[in-house]
Design a protein around this motif. Structure first.
Motif, PDB file in Angstrom:
ATOM      1  N   LEU A  96       0.829  -1.207   0.000  1.00 51.83           N
ATOM      2  CA  LEU A  96       0.000   0.000   0.000  1.00 51.83           C
ATOM      3  C   LEU A  96       0.863   1.256   0.000  1.00 51.83           C
ATOM      4  CD1 LEU A  96      -2.864   1.140   0.126  1.00 51.83           C
ATOM      5  CD2 LEU A  96      -2.724   1.029   2.629  1.00 51.83           C
ATOM      6  N   VAL A  97       1.898   1.290   0.832  1.00 51.24           N
ATOM      7  CA  VAL A  97       2.801   2.445   0.884  1.00 51.24           C
ATOM      8  C   VAL A  97       3.487   2.652  -0.461  1.00 51.24           C
ATOM      9  CG1 VAL A  97       4.943   3.306   1.903  1.00 51.24           C
ATOM     10  CG2 VAL A  97       3.188   2.311   3.375  1.00 51.24           C
ATOM     11  N   THR A  98       3.908   1.561  -1.070  1.00 51.91           N
ATOM     12  CA  THR A  98       4.580   1.656  -2.372  1.00 51.91           C
ATOM     13  C   THR A  98       3.639   2.197  -3.441  1.00 51.91           C
ATOM     14  OG1 THR A  98       6.029  -0.207  -1.814  1.00 51.91           O
ATOM     15  CG2 THR A  98       5.822   0.355  -4.141  1.00 51.91           C
ATOM     16  N   LEU A  99       2.416   1.676  -3.483  1.00 53.65           N
ATOM     17  CA  LEU A  99       1.452   2.126  -4.495  1.00 53.65           C
ATOM     18  C   LEU A  99       1.075   3.592  -4.294  1.00 53.65           C
ATOM     19  CD1 LEU A  99      -0.912  -0.980  -4.756  1.00 53.65           C
ATOM     20  CD2 LEU A  99       0.895  -0.252  -6.342  1.00 53.65           C
ATOM     21  N   ILE A 100       0.954   4.022  -3.039  1.00 52.64           N
ATOM     22  CA  ILE A 100       0.654   5.433  -2.764  1.00 52.64           C
ATOM     23  C   ILE A 100       1.793   6.319  -3.254  1.00 52.64           C
ATOM     24  CG2 ILE A 100       0.382   7.133  -0.914  1.00 52.64           C
ATOM     25  CD1 ILE A 100      -1.149   5.006   0.661  1.00 52.64           C
ATOM     26  N   THR A 101       3.030   5.891  -2.999  1.00 47.92           N
ATOM     27  CA  THR A 101       4.197   6.656  -3.440  1.00 47.92           C
ATOM     28  C   THR A 101       4.289   6.693  -4.961  1.00 47.92           C
ATOM     29  OG1 THR A 101       5.372   5.979  -1.434  1.00 47.92           O
ATOM     30  CG2 THR A 101       6.689   6.916  -3.223  1.00 47.92           C
ATOM     31  N   VAL A 102       4.069   5.549  -5.594  1.00 47.85           N
ATOM     32  CA  VAL A 102       4.086   5.493  -7.056  1.00 47.85           C
ATOM     33  C   VAL A 102       3.005   6.407  -7.635  1.00 47.85           C
ATOM     34  CG1 VAL A 102       3.611   3.997  -9.041  1.00 47.85           C
ATOM     35  CG2 VAL A 102       5.109   3.200  -7.208  1.00 47.85           C
ATOM     36  N   GLY A 103       1.830   6.376  -7.030  1.00 51.06           N
ATOM     37  CA  GLY A 103       0.761   7.261  -7.477  1.00 51.06           C
ATOM     38  C   GLY A 103       1.114   8.728  -7.337  1.00 51.06           C
ATOM     39  N   PHE A 104       1.810   9.066  -6.239  1.00 50.06           N
ATOM     40  CA  PHE A 104       2.236  10.458  -6.039  1.00 50.06           C
ATOM     41  C   PHE A 104       3.173  10.904  -7.148  1.00 50.06           C
ATOM     42  CE2 PHE A 104       5.679  13.190  -4.519  1.00 50.06           C
ATOM     43  CZ  PHE A 104       4.963  14.340  -4.204  1.00 50.06           C
ATOM     44  N   PHE A 105       4.161  10.065  -7.490  1.00 47.02           N
ATOM     45  CA  PHE A 105       5.102  10.433  -8.546  1.00 47.02           C
ATOM     46  C   PHE A 105       4.406  10.542  -9.908  1.00 47.02           C
ATOM     47  CE2 PHE A 105       8.563   8.699  -5.708  1.00 47.02           C
ATOM     48  CZ  PHE A 105       9.196   9.918  -5.536  1.00 47.02           C
ATOM     49  N   THR A 165      11.747  -1.035   1.382  1.00 46.25           N
ATOM     50  CA  THR A 165      10.693  -0.070   1.057  1.00 46.25           C
ATOM     51  C   THR A 165      10.947   1.290   1.681  1.00 46.25           C
ATOM     52  OG1 THR A 165       9.087  -1.882   0.929  1.00 46.25           O
ATOM     53  CG2 THR A 165       8.219   0.364   1.115  1.00 46.25           C
ATOM     54  N   TYR A 166      11.069   1.345   3.010  1.00 46.71           N
ATOM     55  CA  TYR A 166      11.167   2.637   3.687  1.00 46.71           C
ATOM     56  C   TYR A 166      12.494   3.345   3.393  1.00 46.71           C
ATOM     57  CZ  TYR A 166       7.003   1.184   6.238  1.00 46.71           C
ATOM     58  OH  TYR A 166       5.731   0.773   6.560  1.00 46.71           O
ATOM     59  N   LEU A 167      13.595   2.580   3.340  1.00 39.01           N
ATOM     60  CA  LEU A 167      14.875   3.227   3.057  1.00 39.01           C
ATOM     61  C   LEU A 167      14.959   3.682   1.600  1.00 39.01           C
ATOM     62  CD1 LEU A 167      17.433   1.009   5.021  1.00 39.01           C
ATOM     63  CD2 LEU A 167      16.412   3.192   5.692  1.00 39.01           C
ATOM     64  N   THR A 168      14.456   2.870   0.671  1.00 37.98           N
ATOM     65  CA  THR A 168      14.463   3.279  -0.735  1.00 37.98           C
ATOM     66  C   THR A 168      13.620   4.521  -0.946  1.00 37.98           C
ATOM     67  OG1 THR A 168      14.811   1.005  -1.504  1.00 37.98           O
ATOM     68  CG2 THR A 168      13.920   2.571  -3.091  1.00 37.98           C
ATOM     69  N   LEU A 169      12.416   4.520  -0.377  1.00 35.94           N
ATOM     70  CA  LEU A 169      11.554   5.706  -0.501  1.00 35.94           C
ATOM     71  C   LEU A 169      12.185   6.900   0.203  1.00 35.94           C
ATOM     72  CD1 LEU A 169       8.008   4.150   0.082  1.00 35.94           C
ATOM     73  CD2 LEU A 169       9.196   4.600  -2.077  1.00 35.94           C
ATOM     74  N   GLY A 170      12.845   6.635   1.342  1.00 26.43           N
ATOM     75  CA  GLY A 170      13.476   7.729   2.076  1.00 26.43           C
ATOM     76  C   GLY A 170      14.566   8.411   1.280  1.00 26.43           C
ATOM     77  N   VAL A 171      15.460   7.625   0.671  1.00 22.06           N
ATOM     78  CA  VAL A 171      16.560   8.243  -0.075  1.00 22.06           C
ATOM     79  C   VAL A 171      16.060   8.930  -1.338  1.00 22.06           C
ATOM     80  CG1 VAL A 171      18.303   6.665   0.815  1.00 22.06           C
ATOM     81  CG2 VAL A 171      17.063   6.057  -1.271  1.00 22.06           C
ATOM     82  N   LEU A 172      14.959   8.442  -1.921  1.00 21.61           N
ATOM     83  CA  LEU A 172      14.403   9.110  -3.096  1.00 21.61           C
ATOM     84  C   LEU A 172      13.733  10.425  -2.714  1.00 21.61           C
ATOM     85  CD1 LEU A 172      12.916   6.100  -5.098  1.00 21.61           C
ATOM     86  CD2 LEU A 172      14.958   7.443  -5.639  1.00 21.61           C
ATOM     87  N   ILE A 173      13.076  10.445  -1.562  1.00 24.91           N
ATOM     88  CA  ILE A 173      12.477  11.695  -1.086  1.00 24.91           C
ATOM     89  C   ILE A 173      13.559  12.715  -0.755  1.00 24.91           C
ATOM     90  CG2 ILE A 173      11.166  12.743   0.813  1.00 24.91           C
ATOM     91  CD1 ILE A 173       9.515  10.163   0.920  1.00 24.91           C
TER      92      ILE A 173
END
Length: 255
Positions: A96-105, A165-173
Motif C-alpha cells: 500500500l505504501v509503495t502504491l501510494i508513493t508510485v501514485g504520487f510520482f 521499502t522505507y529506506l528506498t523511498l526515504g533516499v528518493l524523497i
C-alpha cells in the motif's frame, strides 16, 4: 576576455564543492553496499554452520519472562502495540505504501521515477523470497509465537521488506529536498521504522535474531544500491531530477 575567464573560474569554484559532495556520497553508498553484503554473507555462513544457535536462543529468551517462554516481557498493552507496529512491515502495508508513493510520482508527472520505485521494491521483495527458499530455515520453536506465521525464517521478510521499502523511498524523497534538517528527519524516520519493525519480530518470537540482522543488512544494501542506480539514471536523463528548483520543473514540463 579577462572578465569572461574570471567568470568561468568563479563558476568552476562554485561547482567544485557540489561535485565533491556528490562523489563523496557515491563513495559512502558504495562502501555501505559492500559492508551490508559482507555482513550478510558472514551471518548466513554462521547460520548454515549452526554457530549462531546459542546467541539466537539467548536473545530470544531475553524478550520473555524468566521461566515462562510463552509470556513476553511488559504489560498486555505492549504486546498489542508491538503487533500493531510489526504490521507496518507486512506485505499488505508495504504494498500500500509503495502504491501510494508510485501514485504520487505519477500525479507529479514523474512517471520514470514512479516506475523505478515500483521496480526497486518489487525487486527487493523477489530477492527476499529467493533467499528464503535458498536457505530454507524454519521458524524458531523456542518460544510461543504471538502472531501467525507460515513462511520460512531466513532472512526476515519484515526486516528486509521494511528496509527495502522505507529506506528506498526515504533516499528518493531526500533527493527532492535541499534542507539538511528535512533530509535528516526523513532518513531518521525510515531507519527508525526499519529497526523497530525488526525488533518487533523478536519480541513476537517469530524470528531468530540472525534472521532480522540479515534482513537489515540485505535490505539496507539493496536500498543503497537502488539509490546509486537512481543517481546514474538521473545523470543520464532517464529519470526526472529530484532536486530541481520548482521553476525549473515547471519549465521542463512545458512542451
Amino acid at each position: 576576455m579577462r572578465d569572461r575567464l574570471a567568470g568561468l573560474r568563479k563558476r568552476a569554484r562554485g561547482l567544485l564543492p557540489k561535485w565533491a559532495a556528490a562523489e563523496i556520497s557515491v563513495l559512502i553508498a558504495l562502501v555501505g553496499v559492500a559492508t551490508g553484503l559482507l555482513v550478510f554473507a558472514y551471518i548466513a555462513d554462521e547460520v548454515v554452520e549452526g554457530e549462531t544457535h546459542a546467541l539466537d536462543e539467548a536473545i530470544l529468551l531475553a524478550f520473555r519472562s524468566p521461566g515462562d517462554p510463552a509470556d513476553p516481557l511488559g504489560p498486555a498493552w505492549l504486546e498489542i502495540a508491538v503487533r500493531d507496529l510489526t504490521a507496518l512491515g507486512s506485505t499488505t502495508v508495504l504494498t500500500l505504501v509503495t502504491l501510494i508513493t508510485v501514485g504520487f510520482f505519477i500525479v507529479d508527472r514523474k512517471r520514470a521515477t514512479a516506475a523505478f520505485v515500483l521496480l526497486a521494491v518489487v525487486g527487493g521483495a523477489l530477492m527476499n523470497y529467493l533467499l528464503k527458499i535458498g536457505f530454507d530455515r524454519p521458524r524458531p520453536d523456542l518460544v510461543a509465537h504471538l502472531v501467525d506465521v507460515h513462511t520460512l525464517s531466513f532472512p526476515s521478510g519484515h526486516a528486509m521488506g521494511s528496509a527495502v521499502t522505507y529506506l528506498t523511498l526515504g533516499v528518493l524523497i531526500v533527493r527532492s529536498e535541499q534542507e539538511r534538517r528535512i533530509k535528516a528527519y526523513v532518513l531518521g524516520v525510515a531507519v527508525g521504522l526499519t529497526l523497530l519493525i525488526g525488533i518487533s519480530r523478536l519480541y513476537l518470537g517469530v524470528h531468530w535474531p540472525t534472521d532480522v540482522a540479515a534482513g537489515w543488512c540485505a535490505g539496507g544494501a539493496w536500498a543503497l544500491l537502488c539509490w546509486l542506480i537512481a543517481l546514474v539514471l538521473q545523470r543520464e536523463g532517464r529519470i526526472e531530477p529530484g532536486d530541481a528548483p520548482p521553476d525549473a520543473r515547471v519549465d521542463a514540463r512545458r512542451p
